[in-house]
Design an enzyme around this catalytic site. Sequence first.
Site, PDB file in Angstrom:
ATOM      1  N   GLU A 134      15.584 106.770   0.645  1.00 57.60           N
ATOM      2  CA  GLU A 134      15.328 106.892  -0.795  1.00 57.60           C
ATOM      3  C   GLU A 134      16.394 106.226  -1.646  1.00 57.60           C
ATOM      4  O   GLU A 134      16.139 105.857  -2.784  1.00 57.60           O
ATOM      5  CB  GLU A 134      15.209 108.373  -1.177  1.00 57.60           C
ATOM      6  CG  GLU A 134      14.706 108.599  -2.585  1.00 57.60           C
ATOM      7  CD  GLU A 134      14.260 110.032  -2.827  1.00 57.60           C
ATOM      8  OE1 GLU A 134      14.475 110.516  -3.937  1.00 57.60           O
ATOM      9  OE2 GLU A 134      13.692 110.654  -1.909  1.00 57.60           O
ATOM     10  N   ASP A 160      13.879 111.722   0.883  1.00 56.35           N
ATOM     11  CA  ASP A 160      14.324 113.115   0.752  1.00 56.35           C
ATOM     12  C   ASP A 160      13.191 114.057   1.127  1.00 56.35           C
ATOM     13  O   ASP A 160      12.023 113.821   0.785  1.00 56.35           O
ATOM     14  CB  ASP A 160      14.787 113.401  -0.674  1.00 56.35           C
ATOM     15  CG  ASP A 160      16.093 112.687  -1.004  1.00 56.35           C
ATOM     16  OD1 ASP A 160      16.733 112.167  -0.078  1.00 56.35           O
ATOM     17  OD2 ASP A 160      16.461 112.656  -2.195  1.00 56.35           O
ATOM     18  N   ASP A 203      11.568 116.687   0.267  1.00 58.62           N
ATOM     19  CA  ASP A 203      10.956 117.608  -0.682  1.00 58.62           C
ATOM     20  C   ASP A 203       9.665 116.965  -1.177  1.00 58.62           C
ATOM     21  O   ASP A 203       9.286 115.884  -0.718  1.00 58.62           O
ATOM     22  CB  ASP A 203      11.911 117.937  -1.838  1.00 58.62           C
ATOM     23  CG  ASP A 203      12.414 116.682  -2.556  1.00 58.62           C
ATOM     24  OD1 ASP A 203      11.856 115.589  -2.317  1.00 58.62           O
ATOM     25  OD2 ASP A 203      13.362 116.788  -3.348  1.00 58.62           O
ATOM     26  N   TYR A 229      21.603 119.035   1.851  1.00 64.69           N
ATOM     27  CA  TYR A 229      20.755 118.562   0.750  1.00 64.69           C
ATOM     28  C   TYR A 229      20.768 119.589  -0.383  1.00 64.69           C
ATOM     29  O   TYR A 229      20.462 120.768  -0.164  1.00 64.69           O
ATOM     30  CB  TYR A 229      19.336 118.339   1.258  1.00 64.69           C
ATOM     31  CG  TYR A 229      18.426 117.670   0.263  1.00 64.69           C
ATOM     32  CD1 TYR A 229      18.645 116.357  -0.139  1.00 64.69           C
ATOM     33  CD2 TYR A 229      17.337 118.346  -0.279  1.00 64.69           C
ATOM     34  CE1 TYR A 229      17.812 115.731  -1.058  1.00 64.69           C
ATOM     35  CE2 TYR A 229      16.494 117.726  -1.196  1.00 64.69           C
ATOM     36  CZ  TYR A 229      16.739 116.420  -1.584  1.00 64.69           C
ATOM     37  OH  TYR A 229      15.913 115.807  -2.490  1.00 64.69           O
ATOM     38  N   CYS A 282     -35.644 127.225 -66.862  1.00 62.70           N
ATOM     39  CA  CYS A 282     -35.218 127.217 -65.453  1.00 62.70           C
ATOM     40  C   CYS A 282     -36.396 127.605 -64.577  1.00 62.70           C
ATOM     41  O   CYS A 282     -37.040 128.633 -64.818  1.00 62.70           O
ATOM     42  CB  CYS A 282     -34.059 128.191 -65.261  1.00 62.70           C
ATOM     43  SG  CYS A 282     -33.563 128.391 -63.530  1.00 62.70           S
ATOM     44  N   CYS A 300     -28.757 126.001 -65.884  1.00 61.72           N
ATOM     45  CA  CYS A 300     -29.106 127.377 -66.248  1.00 61.72           C
ATOM     46  C   CYS A 300     -27.846 128.146 -66.600  1.00 61.72           C
ATOM     47  O   CYS A 300     -26.868 128.104 -65.847  1.00 61.72           O
ATOM     48  CB  CYS A 300     -29.851 128.034 -65.095  1.00 61.72           C
ATOM     49  SG  CYS A 300     -30.355 129.738 -65.451  1.00 61.72           S
ATOM     50  N   CYS A 358     -27.013 131.221 -60.804  1.00 62.44           N
ATOM     51  CA  CYS A 358     -28.189 130.359 -60.678  1.00 62.44           C
ATOM     52  C   CYS A 358     -27.730 128.914 -60.558  1.00 62.44           C
ATOM     53  O   CYS A 358     -26.864 128.461 -61.312  1.00 62.44           O
ATOM     54  CB  CYS A 358     -29.102 130.524 -61.884  1.00 62.44           C
ATOM     55  SG  CYS A 358     -30.630 129.552 -61.750  1.00 62.44           S
TER      56      CYS A 358
END
Length: 926
Positions: free
Chosen positions: A16, A123, A125, A342, A806, A831, A836
């Site tokens: 690595e 490594d 892991d 490690y 109306c 109105c 209304c």
Amino acid sequence: MSRRGGGPVTVLNVAEKPSVAKSVAGILSRGTFRTREGRSRYNKIFEFDYAINGQPCRMLMTSVIGHLMELEFADRYRKWHSCDPADLYQAPVMKHVPEDKKDIKKTLEEEARKSDWLVLWLDCDREGENIAFEVVDVCRAVKHNLFIRRAHFSALIDRDIHEAVQNLRDPNQLFAEAVDARQEIDLRIGASFTRFQTMLLRDRFAIDSTGEERSRVISYGPCQFPTLGFIVERYWEIQAHEPEEFWTINCSHQSEEGLATFNWMRGHLFDYASAVILYEMCVEEPTATVMNVPHPRERFKYPPYPLNTIELEKRASRYFRLSSEHTMKVAEELYQAGFISYPRTETDSFSSRTDLRAMVEEQTRHPAWGSYAQRLLEPEGGLWRNPANGGHDDKAHPPIHPTKFSSGESNWSRDHLNVYELVVRHYLACVSQPAVAAETTVEIDIAGERFSASGRAILAKNYLEVYRFESWGGSVIPVYEKGQQFIPTTLTLDAAVTRPPPLLCEADLLSCMDKAGIGTDATMHDHIKKLLDRGYATKDANTRFSPTNLGEALVMGYDDMGYELWKPNLRALMEHDMNEVSVGRKTKAEVLETCLQQMKACFLDARVKKSKLLEAMTIFFERSNNTDESESQTAGEVVRRCNLCNESDMALRKNRDGNFMVGCMNYPQCRNAVWLPGPTLEASVTTNVCQSCGPGPVYKILFKFRQIGIPPGFDVNHLGCVGGCDDILKQLIDICGTGSRSQARRTPGTAPSNNIQGSNTRQSNVCIHCQQRGHASTNCPSRVPASRNSRPTATNPRNDESTVSCNTCGSQCVLRTANTEANRGRQFFSCPTQGCSFFAWEDSINNSSGNATTGSNSGGSGRRGSRGRGRGGRGGQSSGGRRGSGTSFVSATGEPVSGIRCFSCGDPSHFANACPNRNNSNGNYF
């Protein structure tokens, strides 16, 4: 696998890191390797001969530098404004070798072509396993029939390395897939929230005092934010603390045998009067009577469990004030030099196969702890004890332990010495007997109040002799007998105040992360470092953390949204699921689907509630004064794919005039735009998708209109679609116009054009009553048949006297004058009855159209409004209406207003000196 004919095989070995490759080559070749250059000047190739299980091998040892590949979005999604951030949850991703690793890739390809075996020394892991499969992908691409094996080792010492190469195994695909899942989850979540936060906040607030706001990225990380949450939560707890005074009675007794300090068994009282009464009782009758003297009890203080990564970081922080990130850097260097095992491991229990005594024997020569190590090995000393089992085993590495003796190398710093000493002393303590003490507690009575004193006498220090970082404090108290009486030397009533908990130190923060399952042993220190690097938290000289204004504002904003994005729960579930992948109980695809669906829902909802984030930022930061029109446009929310250029998305934007539009993000190359109704006060994109419009998805917009700017009967809140299907938006644009500049400058009498997508002409064939096409509102089949008096009529139009009734409630209508930009001066009947919604244009009745325009509710959900600019489009000319002398102006809601208008924006609700847009425009209003 062996070569036919029994000849040597060529084995490509990949480590690595370059230093690990050199160490392994040195051990296997006993220092006789040959060195040659590879394509990368940092990654050399070491050649030597070796035999693996009797098979002669020509060994080629080289290395990578961490991950060989990166996970990235496809090119189309990499630019920040190329797509809706929500699309990143399903956008295609791919692994590729970045430019700075291309030379390493070429070396692997060249060496793989001439090799028979590939042995992976990464490594041991999950992360290392993932890198191993990256190497496999590169090598198999040029030679598919490579024989591939994995070497497992935990220390760079002869015994471990030779054992590893003679016991090669298959690489673990499940470990690699767990890391793939984590990488993809982190990429999608991090990229989407980072783009969202940065585009929303960076240009709106003066965040960076150095003046580099425009280049700042306000990042979000799925582990980073819960870690920040721990810091902010403790900070808030301290801020919310209110000191409270309390009182306690203290007593001491000095005799020839020494001093005994007695503690009040009530502890303390918060009521001063009660404390004084009890204290005065004791003062009046001060004779103390010994009530209880139990026989001394044997107590044990046990040594710590074997050392794992989290404990190493916590203890180095407490004992030496080292940051977790620096501790891991030093530990990694000690490991690569072969002095410790490690350093990234979750394991805190040794295997029964481990030769524990051999590791102690290595340390017998040390001047500081060598004599203790020698005593450990002596059977008659009785100091040895097998280490306790901490209950954790990652199946990859043993606990951290010393692998080689050193009294200090010439190139070691003080930190190297400290970390090495901690590892050695911790291991020696683990295999030692616990400390033993005799503990005595004496109880006395004074005027009915009980007090107690404890004393401890150390009988055997054992592991405490070597583990100088811990102590077992205690004092020896005089001998007392039951029934004995004495007068206290001191008897006092002391006051104190409650104190808040301290800020989190690094060891505390690591404990919180470990307990909540945030990150892994290999990544926790990195998450903490990122918080500091990105300016979300600070760390003082005592290694205690405080949030910055930016860090606190972000957490506050998400907390106000109601989502626990800053809490550890969501991330802990993800970490658990990724662990399930590594052991084969869940598949990578299952975990990705579950996690990303959940986080996308959080993202979409957070975007709808973005005002909470803005409100929190406003508390801590001033508004920025450098936002221009183009920048404000880029910070929009995506509504749909552009149907003109088909290359970019269309986003909701607000121009400097305060008007809203949906425009193509590919501007100025593409100028496709949909202007929204002029009276729009607020607009935000929701997660609701229109079922009618396409190409999809087309997200609906939540509108909030100014009440004064819309006709009666239209709701101020509306959930609408700009894809072309929303008739209510079309009607509002027909009546009120849009906020586009071209429309604001149109000539008098020009009718506004409807610019909602898919319709460029007025939609006169839509019934305003039922929202259906094919008939007018007066012929709507859903309405009650009109009676003789229900149809609005104007019997005397020349005399400005209303004779219109109306058709809803039968009341006599009132003639009013509109004040919206699109219809300013145009008269209409409404109105007067409260509630209304009847409405009709006066000129349409006089022309015998018979169309009485009534509004209908949109049904959109309401939301709490924020401060708006109070205006729509820029002031234009009145269109087509009569403005006789003596005619008063009214708003579109029918409320009378003054005939004098603001000469800046034309709004009659205020004068020019109070205009909210006074300082935000260029002054051209006429």
